[in-house]
Design a protein around this motif. Structure first.
Motif, short mmCIF file in Angstrom:
data_model
loop_
_atom_site.label_atom_id
_atom_site.label_comp_id
_atom_site.label_asym_id
_atom_site.label_seq_id
_atom_site.Cartn_x
_atom_site.Cartn_y
_atom_site.Cartn_z
N ALA A 25 0.84 -1.19 0.00
CA ALA A 25 0.00 0.00 0.00
C ALA A 25 0.87 1.24 0.00
CB ALA A 25 -0.86 -0.02 1.25
N ALA A 27 2.53 4.51 1.21
CA ALA A 27 2.89 4.94 2.56
C ALA A 27 1.88 5.95 3.04
CB ALA A 27 4.28 5.54 2.54
N GLY A 28 1.44 5.78 4.29
CA GLY A 28 0.46 6.71 4.78
C GLY A 28 0.46 6.73 6.28
N ASN A 29 -0.10 7.74 6.86
CA ASN A 29 -0.14 7.82 8.30
C ASN A 29 -1.44 8.44 8.73
OD1 ASN A 29 0.25 8.15 10.94
ND2 ASN A 29 2.09 9.31 10.79
N TRP A 174 4.41 -3.09 4.38
CA TRP A 174 3.38 -2.38 3.63
C TRP A 174 3.70 -0.91 3.40
CZ3 TRP A 174 0.40 -5.16 0.90
CH2 TRP A 174 -0.06 -6.40 1.34
N LYS A 176 3.33 1.47 5.53
CA LYS A 176 2.12 2.10 6.04
C LYS A 176 2.17 2.17 7.56
CE LYS A 176 -2.94 1.72 5.74
NZ LYS A 176 -4.07 0.94 5.16
N TYR A 178 -0.06 2.86 11.40
CA TYR A 178 -1.36 2.75 12.06
C TYR A 178 -1.21 3.44 13.42
CZ TYR A 178 -1.79 -1.06 8.68
OH TYR A 178 -1.80 -1.79 7.52
#
Length: 296
Positions: A25, A27-29, A174, A176, A178
């Motif tokens: 996925a 990269a995100g936060n 991933w 990513k 959480y």
């Protein structure tokens, strides 16, 4: 354990790979869930959480970690889950020490870019008894990694995690993150044949998935690794694979479908001596020791 490497979300085992064939996925936060402060008060300053120092394994996540007293010349260590080891899940009661390994890890920078491939020289320690960890020793030192790639290792917290503290689970697999809070601690957690002591329970916002197994859990207040992500109850079953249950001091069993968990890491610190050597005989070290009948 959720996926064999699930990195968590669903349970240790199965985890491994629920999505191994899928593309990682973006990269995100979702930092959301603020820090541990009362409503209306000025938020306490927190240290930024990014991907620097995390690694991607073939089936799991992990991180390059140092102890509070580690030296630049010490061989670097990588921390992930016991169920992520390449030789298969350790049996209940099994402890693996000083096992040769040539496993590789993709080292990430702050923005989740792959900057290097690191290589293990051995599995220093691995078990799924009382906790769920594998510690690899690398062929390079902490100083080598910092000098060559500009990446500093993550530091392990040497004290017990704090209830209510804001945390972020950082998955190198991933790419990513959480974010949520520590909801509390589980006296005993059982999944299949394995039992873990004093596990960390997340608030519902941390919906980790397969492949996140082994991810470092970063405490926002200290910026240090306070736990390692490892499992979650996927289907609401009781104490089965990918469906861990909670057991309190009186033996009462509780099942929390959709809730995920991690294993504390402060107990690793007393067991690491000079030169990154795992020494189970050091003062304060309580990690399980190998027995003649349960080692490899």
């Amino acid at each position: 354990m959720g996926q064999k490497s699930r990195a968590v979300a669903g349970g240790l085992l199965a985890l491994a790979l629920a999505g191994a064939g899928a593309a990682p996925a973006v990269a995100g936060n979702g930092q959301g869930q603020g820090a541990d402060q009362a409503p209306g008060k000025t938020p306490a300053k927190t240290k930024a959480v990014d991907f620097a120092g995390t690694v991607a394994l073939s089936n799991c996540s992990g991180s390059v970690v140092r102890m509070p007293k580690s030296k630049a010349g010490d061989p670097a260590l990588v921390l992930t889950n016991g169920h992520c080891i390449e030789t298969g899940f350790p049996a209940a009661g099994e402890v693996i020490v000083d096992q040769p390994s040539t496993r590789t890890f993709k080292l990430l920078d702050a923005k989740a870019g792959e900057v290097a491939t690191l290589k293990a020289s051995k599995v220093s320690y691995a078990t799924m008894t009382d906790t769920d960890i594998t510690i690899y020793q690398l062929t390079e030192t902490y100083g080598d990694i910092t000098k060559k790639y500009g990446i500093k290792p993550l530091e392990l917290e040497d004290d017990h995690p704090v209830k209510g503290r804001a945390i972020t689970v950082v998955s190198g697999y991933w790419k990513k993150t959480y974010s949520c809070n520590i909801d509390g601690f589980v006296y005993r957690m059982k999944e299949g044949e394995w039992t873990w002591k004093d596990s960390v329970r997340y608030t519902p916002a941390c919906q980790t998935i397969g492949g996140t197994s082994g991810s470092p859990v970063i405490d926002h207040k200290t910026g240090k690794v306070t736990a390692v992500n490892n499992t979650g109850n996927e289907d609401g079953e009781r104490c089965t694979l990918n469906n861990p249950c909670e057991i309190d001091r009186k033996g009462k069993v509780t099942v929390r479908k959709g809730i995920n968990y991690a294993q504390e890491t402060y107990g690793i610190v007393p067991c690491v001596g000079k030169g990154s050597k795992i020494d189970l005989g050091r003062k304060g070290c309580k990690l399980p020791r190998p027995t003649a009948a349960a080692t490899r």
